[in-house]
Structure formats: structure tokens, C-alpha cells
Write a protein that holds these residues in place. Structure first.
Motif, PDB file in Angstrom:
ATOM      1  N   GLU A  87     -25.683  79.982  52.566  1.00  9.47           N
ATOM      2  CA  GLU A  87     -25.415  78.871  53.481  1.00  9.47           C
ATOM      3  C   GLU A  87     -25.385  77.538  52.736  1.00  9.47           C
ATOM      4  O   GLU A  87     -24.477  76.716  52.935  1.00  9.47           O
ATOM      5  CB  GLU A  87     -26.472  78.852  54.588  1.00  9.47           C
ATOM      6  N   ALA A  88     -26.364  77.320  51.847  1.00  8.94           N
ATOM      7  CA  ALA A  88     -26.435  76.058  51.109  1.00  8.94           C
ATOM      8  C   ALA A  88     -25.240  75.883  50.176  1.00  8.94           C
ATOM      9  O   ALA A  88     -24.741  74.764  49.995  1.00  8.94           O
ATOM     10  CB  ALA A  88     -27.739  75.978  50.315  1.00  8.94           C
ATOM     11  N   ILE A  89     -24.755  76.972  49.583  1.00  7.72           N
ATOM     12  CA  ILE A  89     -23.600  76.891  48.684  1.00  7.72           C
ATOM     13  C   ILE A  89     -22.405  76.303  49.416  1.00  7.72           C
ATOM     14  O   ILE A  89     -21.701  75.413  48.902  1.00  7.72           O
ATOM     15  CB  ILE A  89     -23.265  78.290  48.117  1.00  7.72           C
ATOM     16  N   TYR A  90     -22.155  76.780  50.625  1.00  8.07           N
ATOM     17  CA  TYR A  90     -21.005  76.316  51.384  1.00  8.07           C
ATOM     18  C   TYR A  90     -21.215  74.910  51.947  1.00  8.07           C
ATOM     19  O   TYR A  90     -20.294  74.082  51.945  1.00  8.07           O
ATOM     20  CB  TYR A  90     -20.665  77.318  52.488  1.00  8.07           C
ATOM     21  N   GLN A  91     -22.400  74.637  52.426  1.00 11.12           N
ATOM     22  CA  GLN A  91     -22.659  73.304  52.968  1.00 11.12           C
ATOM     23  C   GLN A  91     -22.519  72.233  51.890  1.00 11.12           C
ATOM     24  O   GLN A  91     -21.998  71.144  52.149  1.00 11.12           O
ATOM     25  CB  GLN A  91     -24.045  73.281  53.612  1.00 11.12           C
TER      26      GLN A  91
END
Length: 387
Positions: free
Chosen positions: A152-156
């Protein structure tokens, strides 16, 4: 435009058995919310259980390996072009690509440029190889549904809306496994050990993995003549091809219990598992089973792909643990003797079994969410924004 329709239209593409399972889980949460909506595209039998309409058979896309895909490129490209034109005319309220990034991302790009919202369910392994694809994903995907917590953090951070939905398998597979019930269902002798061999669901995987896997089974039978060997097949075509390979390679004398489907039952019943790299490795981990991960492919494909990885692991249990918690034997290393030796250790080492049970139980807990409803809610939000 979609706003004029009484019921939203949803298009989806799943390219293989694992994608069919994942998409069906999403549909189990989505269909009760949209009982009268048309849901169509490319999928499998599990998706069809929720009223999904197949425009083309899923098997047309189930090809793996660079050169294997090239051999089917014209047909696959033709399907994508026809589907794209159909969707551009229809303008569904949302398109959801389920895995199959090589097919779906290009299609998603074209649809999004035309103003059709696009979602992608299961991130390509940009954290493992081909990280530059995140730029293509940003153009293609309105919203990403990710199944591992760290994604999730990679995409955000890349400016791509994303929702961690948990892994559907973590909810489907029970935290406590009924081993004896699975063995009774399969008619196994409770006195003797059980191994499961999963050479893959794609025809290309069966082609390249069968000889090594069943050659290893023959060697294991020499150590334990009462060994019970389960081999689940994804469908009739796969089973027929598998049996033909056994005959052609003079391995049809190995006593196997070949099942139609029932892969989860076979894994649950097993003491140890030999499994082709892919989603099935996570299934085995969630069943808390010792395993050996193995994979073979066309040599030309291997020579290209082996230089493209960022991590030393290919199996999902090892990637999630960030270490070799279970052995991986790939390409030339996946000889029958090496596979047999590795699986024998997994079968007989009780301390290793206890350690893996502990780690896989923690893994199961970290991936457990109400994925059917979380994914359905994310889809409904995207639809609401587009109408």
C-alpha cells in the motif's frame, strides 16, 4: 454514459486459475450489492458461479514464459483488441484487471485514457523485479487493490490510490487445518505418509515441471515404498496432458493419486508439498505445510528472466519472510534427485516442521482481512465517483 444506466456494468479479466479464485472472492462481496448488474469479460468457472459472463474462455490467456507467450501472441493480442473495442463502445462503470499484468495493463491504459475507471487487483511484483513498471501502472490504474501489507505504501508514495484488502486465501483457508478429514475425503491410508505435488495449473508449467516432479516422486518411493503421492490437476485438459507426459517419459509406473481439482484438500492432507512457484506457494504456507518450491521453464525464457529479479527469492513465503524459510530449486537445479532430497528433509525434519508452523501461522494472521467485503467496498466507491 454509465450514469444513464439503471444498473452499473462491470468488466473484468482474470487470466488463470489463481485469478479466477481471487476474482470470485471479490464477486462474492460485490454481487449481493449489485444483484442485477452485468458483469462480463474473461474469467473462469468460479467467477461464473456469481453470474459472471465469459466473452472468451480464460484458458486462452493461461500462457507463461516469454517465448511461450510469443507463440500465442497473435491470438492473445486479437482477443485484447476485440475486448478493448467492445468496452470502449459499452463504457462499463469500471474495469477490473485481475493479475495478468501483461494483458491487463495495456488494456487498462487505453480504457482509462477514454475516461473509463480502471482498477487492478493484485499488484505486479514491482518490489521483486521490473520496478519501472510503476510508471506504466500510474497511467493505467485509477485504483490498485493490494494483497500484501507492505504494498500500500509503495503505491501511495507513487501517487497511485491503493487499498490493502488482505489476501483472499487467508480467509478461504482455515487457520486450523483438518488433516484427518482431508485424508478421509481422499480415501488415504492413515498409517502412511502423504506428499502432494503441484506442478502448476498452466499447460506450459505442466510441460516443464512434470518430469522432474514425478522423477523425484519415484526416488522418494525408493526410500518410503508406502508413500502416498497426491497430484491435483486444475482441469480435464491439464490432467490429460499430464498423463500423456507420464507415458511419454516412462513415468507412468509411479503410483500416483491424481485428482480433478481438490488442490486445497490435497495440500491439507499432505505431510509435505512440492509446489511450482506462484500463488500456490502461499496456499501451501497458509496450510502450514513444509514445502519445496521448484520451477522450470523454456531455457531461453529463463536466461532472460533470471537477470531481471531484485531479490534472491521467487517463492511468496520466502519473499514475505525476506529469507529462505523453505528451499527453492529452479531450472537446472530442479533435478529429480535434488528435489527428492529436499522434500525428504521437509517430510522428516520435525524441528523444521514446528518452526514453519509457527512462522506460517504468523503469516496467516498478517494477511487475514474480510477481503470479499473490503474489495467490494473499494469497487463501489470507484463506481460512485464515476456516475
Amino acid at each position: 454514459m454509465s450514469a444513464s444506466r439503471q444498473h452499473p456494468v462491470i468488466s473484468m479479466v482474470a487470466g488463470e486459475t489463481s485469478g479466477d479464485m481471487l476474482a470470485a472472492r471479490l464477486l462474492s462481496g460485490l454481487r449481493p450489492r449489485l444483484p442485477d448488474s452485468l458483469m462480463h469479460g474473461i474469467g473462469g468457472p468460479r467467477m461464473a458461479e456469481y453470474g459472471f459472463v465469459n466473452d472468451w474462455p480464460m484458458e486462452k490467456l493461461s500462457v507463461r514464459g516469454l517465448f511461450e507467450v510469443l507463440a500465442h501472441y497473435r491470438e492473445i493480442s486479437g482477443i485484447r483488441n476485440q475486448l478493448r473495442e467492445r468496452l470502449l463502445a459499452e463504457r462499463p462503470d469500471v474495469f477490473i484487471g485481475v493479475d495478468a499484468p501483461d494483458f491487463n495493463l495495456g488494456l487498462e491504459t487505453d480504457l482509462r485514457e477514454a475516461g473509463i475507471p480502471t482498477m487492478h487487483y493484485i499488484s505486479p511484483s514491482i518490489w521483486a523485479w521490473r520496478g519501472g513498471r510503476i510508471k506504466k501502472i500510474k497511467k493505467a490504474v485509477s485504483h490498485m487493490l493490494v494483497v500484501f501489507p507492505f504494498e500500500e505504501a509503495i503505491y501511495q508514495q507513487a501517487g497511485i490510490p491503493a487499498t490493502y484488502v488482505g489476501h483472499p486465501l487467508a480467509q478461504v483457508i482455515p487457520e486450523q487445518v483438518d488433516v484427518q478429514g482431508a485424508r478421509q475425503e481422499l480415501g488415504l491410508d492413515p498409517r502412511f505418509p502423504v506428499i502432494a505435488m503441484l506442478p502448476g495449473s498452466r499447460m506450459s508449467e505442466i510441460k516443464y515441471n512434470t518430469t522432474a516432479f514425478i522423477g523425484a516422486a519415484r526416488l522418494l518411493m525408493q526410500r518410503e515404498p508406502n508413500l502416498q503421492i497426491l497430484v491435483p490437476m486444475a482441469g480435464q485438459k491439464q490432467r490429460e496432458y499430464f498423463i500423456r507426459l507420464l507415458v511419454e517419459n516412462k513415468l507412468d509406473d509411479v503410483p500416483l493419486i491424481v485428482t480433478d481439482g481438490k488442490s486445497h484438500t490435497c495440500i491439507a492432507a499432505a505431510d509435505a508439498v512440492m509446489v511450482a512457484s506462484g500463488t500456490a506457494t502461499l496456499e501451501v504456507a497458509l496450510y502450514k505445510k513444509p514445502m519445496v518450491i521448484a520451477y522450470k521453464m523454456m531455457e531461453a525464457s529463463w536466461q532472460i528472466l533470471r537477470h531481471m529479479g531484485y531479490q534472491p527469492w521467487v517463492g511468496l513465503p520466502n519473499i514475505l519472510e525476506q529469507r529462505f524459510i523453505v528451499p527453492e530449486l529452479l531450472q537446472s537445479a530442479a533435478t529429480p534427485q535434488a528435489l527428492a532430497d529436499a522434500l525428504w528433509t521437509q517430510l522428516t525434519d520435525d524441528a523444521n516442521r514446528a518452526h514453519l508452523t509457527e512462522r506460517f501461522s504468523a503469516m496467516h494472521a498478517s494477511l487475514l482481512r474480510d477481503s470479499a467485503n473490503v474489495t467490494a467496498e473499494a469497487v463501489m466507491k470507484v463506481i460512485a465517483q464515476s456516475r
